[in-house]
Design a protein around this motif. Structure first.
Motif, mmCIF file in Angstrom:
data_model
loop_
_atom_site.group_PDB
_atom_site.id
_atom_site.type_symbol
_atom_site.label_atom_id
_atom_site.label_comp_id
_atom_site.label_asym_id
_atom_site.label_seq_id
_atom_site.Cartn_x
_atom_site.Cartn_y
_atom_site.Cartn_z
ATOM 1 N N SER A 146 22.539 38.675 48.312
ATOM 2 C CA SER A 146 22.063 39.817 47.532
ATOM 3 C C SER A 146 23.209 40.737 47.093
ATOM 4 O O SER A 146 23.028 41.588 46.217
ATOM 5 C CB SER A 146 21.042 40.631 48.329
ATOM 6 O OG SER A 146 21.654 41.223 49.464
ATOM 7 N N LEU A 147 24.385 40.556 47.688
ATOM 8 C CA LEU A 147 25.543 41.373 47.319
ATOM 9 C C LEU A 147 26.372 40.750 46.205
ATOM 10 O O LEU A 147 27.375 41.326 45.780
ATOM 11 C CB LEU A 147 26.441 41.607 48.545
ATOM 12 C CG LEU A 147 25.814 42.330 49.733
ATOM 13 C CD1 LEU A 147 26.845 42.523 50.846
ATOM 14 C CD2 LEU A 147 25.211 43.661 49.331
ATOM 15 N N ILE A 148 25.972 39.576 45.743
ATOM 16 C CA ILE A 148 26.707 38.894 44.676
ATOM 17 C C ILE A 148 25.943 39.064 43.366
ATOM 18 O O ILE A 148 24.746 38.762 43.290
ATOM 19 C CB ILE A 148 26.866 37.385 44.988
ATOM 20 C CG1 ILE A 148 27.437 37.171 46.392
ATOM 21 C CG2 ILE A 148 27.724 36.703 43.927
ATOM 22 C CD1 ILE A 148 28.802 37.761 46.619
ATOM 23 N N ASP A 149 26.625 39.564 42.331
ATOM 24 C CA ASP A 149 25.937 39.763 41.051
ATOM 25 C C ASP A 149 25.915 38.469 40.237
ATOM 26 O O ASP A 149 26.429 37.428 40.675
ATOM 27 C CB ASP A 149 26.527 40.942 40.273
ATOM 28 C CG ASP A 149 27.933 40.692 39.734
ATOM 29 O OD1 ASP A 149 28.382 39.525 39.692
ATOM 30 O OD2 ASP A 149 28.601 41.674 39.350
ATOM 31 N N SER A 150 25.337 38.526 39.048
ATOM 32 C CA SER A 150 25.137 37.319 38.231
ATOM 33 C C SER A 150 26.445 36.686 37.776
ATOM 34 O O SER A 150 26.487 35.508 37.441
ATOM 35 C CB SER A 150 24.268 37.645 37.014
ATOM 36 O OG SER A 150 24.883 38.668 36.251
ATOM 37 N N SER A 151 27.546 37.466 37.782
ATOM 38 C CA SER A 151 28.839 36.910 37.384
ATOM 39 C C SER A 151 29.615 36.375 38.583
ATOM 40 O O SER A 151 30.725 35.896 38.435
ATOM 41 C CB SER A 151 29.666 37.978 36.663
ATOM 42 O OG SER A 151 30.058 38.996 37.578
ATOM 43 N N GLY A 152 29.026 36.477 39.790
ATOM 44 C CA GLY A 152 29.684 35.993 40.996
ATOM 45 C C GLY A 152 30.550 37.027 41.686
ATOM 46 O O GLY A 152 31.247 36.716 42.654
ATOM 47 N N LYS A 153 30.522 38.272 41.216
ATOM 48 C CA LYS A 153 31.339 39.334 41.807
ATOM 49 C C LYS A 153 30.632 39.940 43.017
ATOM 50 O O LYS A 153 29.423 40.154 43.015
ATOM 51 C CB LYS A 153 31.613 40.423 40.767
ATOM 52 C CG LYS A 153 32.485 41.543 41.301
ATOM 53 C CD LYS A 153 32.775 42.592 40.247
ATOM 54 C CE LYS A 153 33.623 43.704 40.866
ATOM 55 N NZ LYS A 153 33.958 44.740 39.901
ATOM 56 N N LEU A 154 31.435 40.218 44.050
ATOM 57 C CA LEU A 154 30.914 40.892 45.231
ATOM 58 C C LEU A 154 30.663 42.357 44.906
ATOM 59 O O LEU A 154 31.555 43.067 44.460
ATOM 60 C CB LEU A 154 31.924 40.777 46.386
ATOM 61 C CG LEU A 154 31.590 41.546 47.667
ATOM 62 C CD1 LEU A 154 30.293 41.045 48.291
ATOM 63 C CD2 LEU A 154 32.733 41.453 48.660
ATOM 64 N N ARG A 155 29.442 42.812 45.116
ATOM 65 C CA ARG A 155 29.051 44.206 44.878
ATOM 66 C C ARG A 155 28.826 44.873 46.227
ATOM 67 O O ARG A 155 27.706 45.076 46.660
ATOM 68 C CB ARG A 155 27.792 44.271 44.020
ATOM 69 C CG ARG A 155 27.840 43.461 42.740
ATOM 70 C CD ARG A 155 28.933 43.869 41.804
ATOM 71 N NE ARG A 155 28.759 45.213 41.331
ATOM 72 C CZ ARG A 155 29.419 45.728 40.295
ATOM 73 N NH1 ARG A 155 30.303 44.992 39.645
ATOM 74 N NH2 ARG A 155 29.211 46.963 39.932
ATOM 75 N N LEU A 156 29.914 45.197 46.899
ATOM 76 C CA LEU A 156 29.849 45.725 48.252
ATOM 77 C C LEU A 156 29.142 47.077 48.320
ATOM 78 O O LEU A 156 28.600 47.452 49.352
ATOM 79 C CB LEU A 156 31.256 45.815 48.835
ATOM 80 C CG LEU A 156 31.409 45.729 50.343
ATOM 81 C CD1 LEU A 156 30.635 44.572 50.940
ATOM 82 C CD2 LEU A 156 32.868 45.653 50.726
ATOM 83 N N GLU A 157 29.115 47.795 47.192
ATOM 84 C CA GLU A 157 28.430 49.090 47.182
ATOM 85 C C GLU A 157 26.930 48.951 47.445
ATOM 86 O O GLU A 157 26.273 49.888 47.887
ATOM 87 C CB GLU A 157 28.667 49.831 45.850
ATOM 88 C CG GLU A 157 27.993 49.224 44.635
ATOM 89 C CD GLU A 157 28.757 48.088 43.973
ATOM 90 O OE1 GLU A 157 28.353 47.660 42.873
ATOM 91 O OE2 GLU A 157 29.763 47.623 44.554
ATOM 92 N N ARG A 158 26.386 47.777 47.207
ATOM 93 C CA ARG A 158 24.968 47.548 47.476
ATOM 94 C C ARG A 158 24.654 47.522 48.972
ATOM 95 O O ARG A 158 23.504 47.649 49.369
ATOM 96 C CB ARG A 158 24.522 46.210 46.868
ATOM 97 C CG ARG A 158 24.579 46.148 45.360
ATOM 98 C CD ARG A 158 24.171 44.769 44.887
ATOM 99 N NE ARG A 158 24.272 44.636 43.440
ATOM 100 C CZ ARG A 158 24.115 43.498 42.787
ATOM 101 N NH1 ARG A 158 23.841 42.379 43.448
ATOM 102 N NH2 ARG A 158 24.230 43.465 41.478
ATOM 103 N N ALA A 159 25.669 47.336 49.796
ATOM 104 C CA ALA A 159 25.460 47.180 51.235
ATOM 105 C C ALA A 159 25.190 48.499 51.959
ATOM 106 O O ALA A 159 24.739 48.483 53.097
ATOM 107 C CB ALA A 159 26.671 46.492 51.864
#
Length: 197
Positions: A146-159
């Protein structure tokens, strides 16, 4: 601005209240560690510093592995408990209704409730005084999808990660910049006006 001079002390902040799991799947413990961080890029290396009298210290020496589980705001109460109670006579997983999960490269469990787990293998133990530092190689990182966006980038702010500063816990909040923003070149907009990325 005037400053007071204090004697040396451990006051660096903010710090990660990381929940470190160690031992084996059958016999494991969770210890909360603030003395941790990245110390090298290639190979990826980290460290944790632990007092020799702590219960987890002997598990680390015996098994040579651990997992740094990043702590979210939802896990702060559990992190505080794991830092204040000893695992010598208490199963912290059971006491807190937390769950173990296997890690790909080490025998000790990760904490299922943590969205990011950093599996580590100890390379060297360095006695420093009150604490021993365990210099360790990062062998794998397990990230909740769930922390990986559609482009494959880690979105650590979601954590909704937590931080620790001088006795208090905080949830990380507003983004105020990104790496390199202070030196990034400005782009021209279609109307010829300049703006910063």
């Amino acid at each position: 601005m005037s400053k007071l001079i204090w004697k040396p002390g451990a006051i660096h902040a903010p710090l990660p209240p990381s929940m470190v799991t160690c031992g084996t799947m059958e016999h494991s413990n969770i210890i909360t560690v603030a003395w941790t961080g990245i110390i090298n890029t290639i190979p990826p290396m980290t460290y944790i510093s632990i007092r020799p009298e702590r219960y987890s210290y002997h598990l680390l020496c015996e098994h040579g592995e651990f997992v740094i589980n990043l702590t979210t705001a939802a896990l702060v109460r559990a992190a505080d408990f794991c830092g204040a109670r000893s695992g010598a006579k208490l199963d912290k997983f059971a006491a807190l209704a937390l769950h173990k999960e296997p890690c790909a490269t080490v025998s000790c469990p990760g904490l299922a409730e943590s969205p990011v787990q950093i599996a580590c293998r100890i390379k060297e133990r360095v006695p420093l005084g009150s604490h021993d530092m365990f210099l360790s190689e990062i062998t794998a990182i397990q990230v909740e999808d769930s922390l990986i966006d559609s482009s494959g980038k880690l979105r650590l702010e979601r954590a909704r990660l937590a931080a620790y500063a001088h006795g208090d816990y905080y949830e990380l909040g507003k983004r105020i910049g990104s790496f390199g923003f202070s030196v990034r070149k400005k782009k021209k907009s279609k109307k010829g006006k300049r703006h910063v990325n």
